[in-house]
Design a protein around this motif. Structure first.
Motif, mmCIF file in Angstrom:
data_model
loop_
_atom_site.group_PDB
_atom_site.id
_atom_site.type_symbol
_atom_site.label_atom_id
_atom_site.label_comp_id
_atom_site.label_asym_id
_atom_site.label_seq_id
_atom_site.Cartn_x
_atom_site.Cartn_y
_atom_site.Cartn_z
ATOM 1 N N GLU A 247 0.958 -1.306 0.046
ATOM 2 C CA GLU A 247 0.091 0.007 0.071
ATOM 3 C C GLU A 247 0.852 1.408 0.024
ATOM 4 O OE1 GLU A 247 -2.559 -0.054 3.175
ATOM 5 O OE2 GLU A 247 -3.602 -2.046 2.553
ATOM 6 N N ALA A 248 1.975 1.096 0.790
ATOM 7 C CA ALA A 248 2.759 2.485 1.011
ATOM 8 C C ALA A 248 3.427 2.499 -0.467
ATOM 9 C CB ALA A 248 3.959 2.170 1.760
ATOM 10 N N GLU A 250 2.278 1.896 -3.530
ATOM 11 C CA GLU A 250 1.381 2.612 -4.490
ATOM 12 C C GLU A 250 1.020 3.999 -4.220
ATOM 13 O OE1 GLU A 250 -2.083 -0.089 -3.524
ATOM 14 O OE2 GLU A 250 -1.367 -1.776 -4.641
ATOM 15 N N GLN A 251 0.951 4.242 -2.650
ATOM 16 C CA GLN A 251 1.051 5.481 -2.734
ATOM 17 C C GLN A 251 2.244 6.491 -2.886
ATOM 18 O OE1 GLN A 251 0.186 5.138 1.803
ATOM 19 N NE2 GLN A 251 -1.788 5.969 1.472
ATOM 20 N N SER A 254 1.866 7.800 -6.354
ATOM 21 C CA SER A 254 0.595 8.746 -6.577
ATOM 22 C C SER A 254 1.083 9.939 -7.234
ATOM 23 C CB SER A 254 -0.319 8.522 -5.686
ATOM 24 O OG SER A 254 -1.331 9.700 -5.622
ATOM 25 N N ASP A 256 -0.545 12.487 -5.997
ATOM 26 C CA ASP A 256 -1.190 13.146 -4.904
ATOM 27 C C ASP A 256 -0.085 13.336 -3.813
ATOM 28 O OD1 ASP A 256 -2.400 14.021 -2.488
ATOM 29 O OD2 ASP A 256 -4.356 13.267 -2.917
ATOM 30 N N HIS A 259 -0.999 11.724 -0.523
ATOM 31 C CA HIS A 259 -0.767 10.137 -0.606
ATOM 32 C C HIS A 259 0.689 9.712 -0.547
ATOM 33 C CE1 HIS A 259 -4.858 9.104 -2.616
ATOM 34 N NE2 HIS A 259 -4.919 9.568 -1.281
ATOM 35 N N ARG A 260 1.562 10.301 -1.297
ATOM 36 C CA ARG A 260 3.133 10.284 -1.316
ATOM 37 C C ARG A 260 3.696 10.472 0.221
ATOM 38 N NH1 ARG A 260 3.086 13.163 -5.973
ATOM 39 N NH2 ARG A 260 4.211 14.812 -5.092
ATOM 40 N N GLY A 262 2.044 9.714 2.914
ATOM 41 C CA GLY A 262 1.277 8.816 3.629
ATOM 42 C C GLY A 262 2.534 7.578 3.538
ATOM 43 N N GLY A 263 2.467 7.276 1.876
ATOM 44 C CA GLY A 263 3.342 6.256 1.845
ATOM 45 C C GLY A 263 4.860 6.374 2.532
#
Length: 362
Positions: A247-248, A250-251, A254, A256, A259-260, A262-263
């Motif tokens: 998931e990280a 994928e972020q 992104s 966004d 999102h980055r 958060g990843g």
């Protein structure tokens, strides 16, 4: 202690026999495969066949699934006064031995914490256990004489005895050995179809990570099956972390910015935990790194002296045998020995053996 018998002449069994011989013990070697016994005898690990009278201690060095059957068989033939084993799963194998009717008062569960990604008698060494821990799992009903004899064996092998409960041992090796082997194998499987160009770019990090994946699939299926519940618990937590890492990533891919970020935070947390865990690993002892090798296969008749004659012909070349694999059914008239050598030596060895009358092939 003056005499021992080793049942199973693979890496661990032959190493125990070599250590015992180096300390002056009379050592007898038993294995379902006469070729494996012949290889161990050629290494001067002991005497082929059962002893004329019971030895002091028998070491059962077979895969976990075979322990109960072999222990019962050897106790019925009165092979030794006391018995121990070297399998890496304790609780389930002891339960199987109890169900098989083994006399567990004369048996001490054991697991030397040493080994190699290589297998077979040619990977054995008398100093394999030097300075290593050797887990013992006696119970309240274990005879004191049996414990004393096994402690003497551990001492002459140069190892340090560690007493543990069976369940504690199995949970520990699930984390430190069994789950890592499966993870390394799954990672190594990603390399199955790579081409030469990709292979040239493989660095030491991947070599170190996948080194243990070279173990015997049959043996490791047995080991993992015998400790399946504990290994599954470890891998469940690993799978959760792997899911978070996916998931990280994928972020991080992104567009966004939120999102980055958060990843990055999640991935940084996982990597930081990895560093903290790696810091808990004690300094590494010296070991033998894996090297490229080639295989020379030689059919060998199942009759006395043929294995020794083959080894004499091999050693007359002065070539170094890295490892040995045995393919042999006990009742078959002919088996096969695979001699593992440096790639540049394989052709010369095959030619030399062919001149000596062996049907050797690369």
């Amino acid at each position: 202690m003056r005499s021992i018998a080793v049942v199973g002449t693979g890496l661990i069994g032959t190493s125990v026999a070599l250590a015992a011989r180096s300390r002056g013990l009379t050592t007898y070697l038993l294995d379902r495969s006469s070729l494996a016994v012949g290889a161990a005898v050629a290494l001067n690990a002991g005497i082929a066949g059962p002893p004329p009278e019971p030895v002091d201690l028998a070491v059962i060095a077979v895969p976990p699934a075979q322990l109960a059957t072999v222990l019962k068989e050897q106790q019925d033939r009165d092979l030794a006064r006391c018995y121990t084993d070297v399998v890496s799963v304790k609780a389930r194998t002891r339960l199987a031995a109890a169900r098989a009717g083994c006399d567990l008062s004369r048996f001490v569960g054991g697991h030397p914490m040493a080994g190699s990604e290589r297998s077979g008698p040619f990977a054995a060494a008398a100093d394999l256990f030097q300075g290593r821990n050797w887990v013992l799992t006696p119970t309240a009903s274990t005879d004191r004489q049996a414990i004393d004899l096994v402690l003497r064996l551990v001492a002459l092998c140069g190892a340090t005895p560690v007493l543990m409960e069976e369940e504690d041992h199995d949970r520990t090796v699930a984390l430190t050995s069994h789950a890592p082997h499966l993870v390394a194998s799954l990672l190594s499987a990603r390399l199955e179809s790579i081409g030469p160009a990709t292979a040239q770019l493989i660095g030491q990090g991947l070599r170190d990570t996948t080194r243990i994946a070279g173990g015997s699939p049959g043996l490791w299926t047995d080991i993992l099956g015998a400790n399946a519940v504990a290994v599954a618990e470890i891998l469940d937590g690993f799978a959760q972390d792997l899911g978070r890492a996916l998931e990280a990533l994928e972020q991080l891919g992104s567009e966004d910015p939120e999102h980055r970020r958060g990843g990055e935070r999640v991935l940084g947390e996982l990597l930081t935990r990895g560093v903290a865990g790696q810091d808990r690993i004690p300094p590494r002892r010296d070991g033998r790194a894996g090297t490229p090798s080639s295989r020379v296969s030689v059919p060998v008749a199942n009759r006395p002296g043929d294995v020794e004659r083959l080894f004499a012909d091999v050693w007359s070349t002065g070539m170094h045998i890295v490892d040995l694999a045995v393919d042999h059914t006990p009742d078959a008239p002919v088996g096969r020995l695979d001699l593992i050598v440096d790639p540049e030596a394989a052709g010369d060895l095959a030619s030399h053996l062919a001149k000596r009358g062996w049907a050797a092939r690369r």
